[in-house]
Design a protein around this motif. Sequence first.
Motif, PDB file in Angstrom:
ATOM      1  N   GLY A 239       0.892  -1.256   0.062  1.00  0.00           N
ATOM      2  CA  GLY A 239      -0.009  -0.078  -0.040  1.00  0.00           C
ATOM      3  C   GLY A 239       0.895   1.120   0.097  1.00  0.00           C
ATOM      4  O   GLY A 239       2.116   1.263  -0.359  1.00  0.00           O
ATOM      5  N   THR A 240       0.185   2.354   0.288  1.00  0.00           N
ATOM      6  CA  THR A 240       0.735   3.483   0.063  1.00  0.00           C
ATOM      7  C   THR A 240       1.889   3.977   1.269  1.00  0.00           C
ATOM      8  O   THR A 240       1.899   3.893   2.347  1.00  0.00           O
ATOM      9  CB  THR A 240      -0.176   4.727   0.502  1.00  0.00           C
ATOM     10  OG1 THR A 240      -1.441   4.331  -0.519  1.00  0.00           O
ATOM     11  CG2 THR A 240       0.263   6.036   0.471  1.00  0.00           C
ATOM     12  N   GLY A 241       3.119   4.519   0.637  1.00  0.00           N
ATOM     13  CA  GLY A 241       4.117   4.675   1.584  1.00  0.00           C
ATOM     14  C   GLY A 241       4.959   3.486   2.197  1.00  0.00           C
ATOM     15  O   GLY A 241       5.418   3.653   3.263  1.00  0.00           O
ATOM     16  N   ARG A 242       4.805   2.214   1.784  1.00  0.00           N
ATOM     17  CA  ARG A 242       5.249   0.868   2.467  1.00  0.00           C
ATOM     18  C   ARG A 242       6.262   0.329   1.723  1.00  0.00           C
ATOM     19  O   ARG A 242       6.370   0.636   0.306  1.00  0.00           O
ATOM     20  CB  ARG A 242       4.083   0.033   2.651  1.00  0.00           C
ATOM     21  CG  ARG A 242       3.034   0.686   3.800  1.00  0.00           C
ATOM     22  CD  ARG A 242       1.928  -0.261   3.811  1.00  0.00           C
ATOM     23  NE  ARG A 242       2.402  -1.376   4.672  1.00  0.00           N
ATOM     24  CZ  ARG A 242       1.575  -2.455   5.026  1.00  0.00           C
ATOM     25  NH1 ARG A 242       0.304  -2.462   4.846  1.00  0.00           N
ATOM     26  NH2 ARG A 242       1.767  -3.311   5.984  1.00  0.00           N
ATOM     27  N   PHE A 243       7.377  -0.079   2.107  1.00  0.00           N
ATOM     28  CA  PHE A 243       8.763  -0.542   1.691  1.00  0.00           C
ATOM     29  C   PHE A 243       8.348  -1.490   0.776  1.00  0.00           C
ATOM     30  O   PHE A 243       8.836  -1.076  -0.476  1.00  0.00           O
ATOM     31  CB  PHE A 243       9.331  -1.156   3.046  1.00  0.00           C
ATOM     32  CG  PHE A 243      10.644  -1.724   2.454  1.00  0.00           C
ATOM     33  CD1 PHE A 243      11.930  -0.900   2.426  1.00  0.00           C
ATOM     34  CD2 PHE A 243      10.911  -3.163   2.117  1.00  0.00           C
ATOM     35  CE1 PHE A 243      12.912  -1.337   1.915  1.00  0.00           C
ATOM     36  CE2 PHE A 243      12.136  -3.551   1.755  1.00  0.00           C
ATOM     37  CZ  PHE A 243      13.296  -2.598   1.908  1.00  0.00           C
ATOM     38  N   SER A 244       7.583  -2.452   0.703  1.00  0.00           N
ATOM     39  CA  SER A 244       7.772  -3.501  -0.469  1.00  0.00           C
ATOM     40  C   SER A 244       6.971  -2.888  -1.578  1.00  0.00           C
ATOM     41  O   SER A 244       7.685  -3.100  -2.775  1.00  0.00           O
ATOM     42  CB  SER A 244       6.789  -4.784  -0.007  1.00  0.00           C
ATOM     43  OG  SER A 244       5.676  -4.465   0.499  1.00  0.00           O
ATOM     44  N   SER A 245       6.043  -2.289  -1.402  1.00  0.00           N
ATOM     45  CA  SER A 245       5.450  -1.527  -2.597  1.00  0.00           C
ATOM     46  C   SER A 245       6.320  -0.419  -3.292  1.00  0.00           C
ATOM     47  O   SER A 245       6.425  -0.634  -4.495  1.00  0.00           O
ATOM     48  CB  SER A 245       4.116  -0.861  -2.346  1.00  0.00           C
ATOM     49  OG  SER A 245       3.154  -1.959  -1.924  1.00  0.00           O
ATOM     50  N   PHE A 256      11.582  -8.936  -6.054  1.00  0.00           N
ATOM     51  CA  PHE A 256      10.303  -9.396  -5.470  1.00  0.00           C
ATOM     52  C   PHE A 256      10.806  -9.344  -3.798  1.00  0.00           C
ATOM     53  O   PHE A 256      11.791  -9.848  -3.401  1.00  0.00           O
ATOM     54  CB  PHE A 256       9.894 -10.607  -5.818  1.00  0.00           C
ATOM     55  CG  PHE A 256       8.811 -10.876  -4.752  1.00  0.00           C
ATOM     56  CD1 PHE A 256       7.484 -10.691  -5.250  1.00  0.00           C
ATOM     57  CD2 PHE A 256       9.014 -11.804  -3.609  1.00  0.00           C
ATOM     58  CE1 PHE A 256       6.519 -10.871  -4.425  1.00  0.00           C
ATOM     59  CE2 PHE A 256       7.939 -12.058  -2.851  1.00  0.00           C
ATOM     60  CZ  PHE A 256       6.713 -11.849  -3.109  1.00  0.00           C
ATOM     61  N   VAL A 257      10.143  -8.471  -3.032  1.00  0.00           N
ATOM     62  CA  VAL A 257      10.430  -8.518  -1.643  1.00  0.00           C
ATOM     63  C   VAL A 257       8.944  -8.502  -0.953  1.00  0.00           C
ATOM     64  O   VAL A 257       7.924  -8.108  -1.310  1.00  0.00           O
ATOM     65  CB  VAL A 257      11.047  -7.346  -1.154  1.00  0.00           C
ATOM     66  CG1 VAL A 257      12.678  -7.243  -1.699  1.00  0.00           C
ATOM     67  CG2 VAL A 257      10.456  -5.858  -1.616  1.00  0.00           C
ATOM     68  N   LYS A 258       8.910  -9.271   0.469  1.00  0.00           N
ATOM     69  CA  LYS A 258       7.731  -9.231   1.126  1.00  0.00           C
ATOM     70  C   LYS A 258       8.161  -9.677   2.403  1.00  0.00           C
ATOM     71  O   LYS A 258       8.937 -10.462   2.478  1.00  0.00           O
ATOM     72  CB  LYS A 258       6.882 -10.549   0.556  1.00  0.00           C
ATOM     73  CG  LYS A 258       5.559 -10.742   1.225  1.00  0.00           C
ATOM     74  CD  LYS A 258       4.678  -9.517   1.159  1.00  0.00           C
ATOM     75  CE  LYS A 258       3.359  -9.822   2.032  1.00  0.00           C
ATOM     76  NZ  LYS A 258       3.716  -9.548   3.392  1.00  0.00           N
ATOM     77  N   GLY A 259       7.558  -8.582   3.509  1.00  0.00           N
ATOM     78  CA  GLY A 259       7.943  -8.959   4.792  1.00  0.00           C
ATOM     79  C   GLY A 259       6.781  -9.699   5.372  1.00  0.00           C
ATOM     80  O   GLY A 259       5.772  -9.848   5.214  1.00  0.00           O
ATOM     81  N   VAL A 264      10.613 -10.546  10.007  1.00  0.00           N
ATOM     82  CA  VAL A 264      11.152 -11.281   8.902  1.00  0.00           C
ATOM     83  C   VAL A 264      10.973 -10.475   7.471  1.00  0.00           C
ATOM     84  O   VAL A 264       9.948  -9.659   7.401  1.00  0.00           O
ATOM     85  CB  VAL A 264      10.430 -12.819   8.861  1.00  0.00           C
ATOM     86  CG1 VAL A 264      10.970 -13.348   8.010  1.00  0.00           C
ATOM     87  CG2 VAL A 264      10.305 -13.054  10.218  1.00  0.00           C
ATOM     88  N   TYR A 265      11.892 -10.719   6.671  1.00  0.00           N
ATOM     89  CA  TYR A 265      11.881 -10.457   5.178  1.00  0.00           C
ATOM     90  C   TYR A 265      12.194 -11.469   4.262  1.00  0.00           C
ATOM     91  O   TYR A 265      13.353 -11.891   4.753  1.00  0.00           O
ATOM     92  CB  TYR A 265      12.517  -9.102   4.949  1.00  0.00           C
ATOM     93  CG  TYR A 265      11.714  -7.887   4.531  1.00  0.00           C
ATOM     94  CD1 TYR A 265      10.984  -7.916   3.432  1.00  0.00           C
ATOM     95  CD2 TYR A 265      10.947  -7.182   5.379  1.00  0.00           C
ATOM     96  CE1 TYR A 265      10.101  -6.807   2.741  1.00  0.00           C
ATOM     97  CE2 TYR A 265      10.046  -6.220   4.991  1.00  0.00           C
ATOM     98  CZ  TYR A 265       9.515  -5.979   3.947  1.00  0.00           C
ATOM     99  OH  TYR A 265       8.524  -5.053   3.509  1.00  0.00           O
ATOM    100  N   CYS A 266      11.576 -11.605   3.146  1.00  0.00           N
ATOM    101  CA  CYS A 266      12.179 -12.633   2.211  1.00  0.00           C
ATOM    102  C   CYS A 266      12.250 -12.034   0.850  1.00  0.00           C
ATOM    103  O   CYS A 266      11.263 -10.836   0.575  1.00  0.00           O
ATOM    104  CB  CYS A 266      11.358 -13.907   2.141  1.00  0.00           C
ATOM    105  SG  CYS A 266      11.555 -14.875   3.480  1.00  0.00           S
ATOM    106  N   GLY A 267      12.943 -12.467   0.045  1.00  0.00           N
ATOM    107  CA  GLY A 267      12.948 -11.614  -1.330  1.00  0.00           C
ATOM    108  C   GLY A 267      13.544 -12.750  -2.309  1.00  0.00           C
ATOM    109  O   GLY A 267      14.164 -13.751  -1.977  1.00  0.00           O
ATOM    110  N   ALA A 268      13.527 -12.105  -3.714  1.00  0.00           N
ATOM    111  CA  ALA A 268      14.052 -12.867  -4.774  1.00  0.00           C
ATOM    112  C   ALA A 268      14.486 -11.718  -5.721  1.00  0.00           C
ATOM    113  O   ALA A 268      14.144 -10.924  -6.231  1.00  0.00           O
ATOM    114  CB  ALA A 268      12.797 -13.525  -5.361  1.00  0.00           C
ATOM    115  N   LEU A 269      15.733 -12.259  -6.360  1.00  0.00           N
ATOM    116  CA  LEU A 269      16.543 -11.284  -7.299  1.00  0.00           C
ATOM    117  C   LEU A 269      16.431 -12.296  -8.489  1.00  0.00           C
ATOM    118  O   LEU A 269      17.622 -12.987  -8.717  1.00  0.00           O
ATOM    119  CB  LEU A 269      17.830 -10.902  -6.870  1.00  0.00           C
ATOM    120  CG  LEU A 269      17.856  -9.993  -5.423  1.00  0.00           C
ATOM    121  CD1 LEU A 269      19.258  -9.762  -4.956  1.00  0.00           C
ATOM    122  CD2 LEU A 269      17.111  -8.814  -5.518  1.00  0.00           C
TER     123      LEU A 269
END
Length: 338
Positions: A239-245, A256-259, A264-269
């Motif tokens: 959503g608005t002003g949030r890191f992953s978006s 791709f990132v998702k908290g 915890v945070y996971c991601g893909a490069l």
Amino acid sequence: MIMSDPVLVEVLRGARVESRHRGALAVVDADGKAVLSLGDVESPIFPRSAVKALQALVLMESDGAERYRLDDEQLALACASHGGEPAHVATAERTLRAAGLDASALECGTHWPAHQPSALALARSGGTASAIHNNCSGKHSGFLCAACAMGVEPRGYVEPGHPVQREVKAVLESMSGAAIPDERRGIDGCSVPTWALPLDALAHAFARFATGRGLGEKRAAAAQRLRAACAAKPWFVSGTGRFSSDIMGHFGQRVFVKGGAEGVYCGALPELGYGVAIKCDDGQGRAAEVVMAALVARLLPLADADRDFLRRFVGPALKNWRGTAVGRLVPAAELHAS
């Protein structure tokens, strides 16, 4: 001997360190080889909402997404921890209607929108919060579509023994390459099972999610479709002003990132074929975001405009209530670009 995780982020007030965030991280390629490892990456942790994109593979593989003609917004919301903004709510309602359901089918529990202006607007209008405002309503709508597509009873879809949740566990085990015994099961904030996995296994799962390597044709296509949806409609992931978006809005399919809750945070490069998994010991999401931003800056080939964009996430300023800059967060030296 219990490993003491290293300091990943320091919090400065003025020039002095006021707080420290310890934690662990794993960066792994699609063959399971460690690229970067700090701290204890072998002890299982609950990934919480950071694995929503992996959970959404069940929606894709059940053919629920195709059967109900879910678009990019709906697929991104299935991977989301959204803020309950009006378009988030409307999209979750669209998904439920596609399967002939409404918000009464949701078993995720109720809370007010996490996006404060949306919560205030709802209250001022005389409305009240319902399960559709829950940050997980997109994921749960996806679970319900999967249940209907599988031809099983939707009710009780949050229970560990329900066919949807059995499929979720199987996906997590297959993607990570790690068996998950029942004693590693907890209950997430939205009532579905959450399964504890080591960080290196989680990172491996996201490397495979990024590349499709080692996956069957259908699962590889499902992963690519979800990544594409999140890249096309990143606002629906949080959503608005949030890191992953914000991060995915800038980088598109490159990141791709998702908290998840509790740091915890996971991601893909995808272009590197890497998966990333982070856990901050004190459960602070602000530290996990700094670590993820620092890893993107270190690992991904970047233009000057990309580095300028990342600067506010790698070393975010701390401001007081008057807006005065009073300090900043600083990632550990091991996380800086070499």
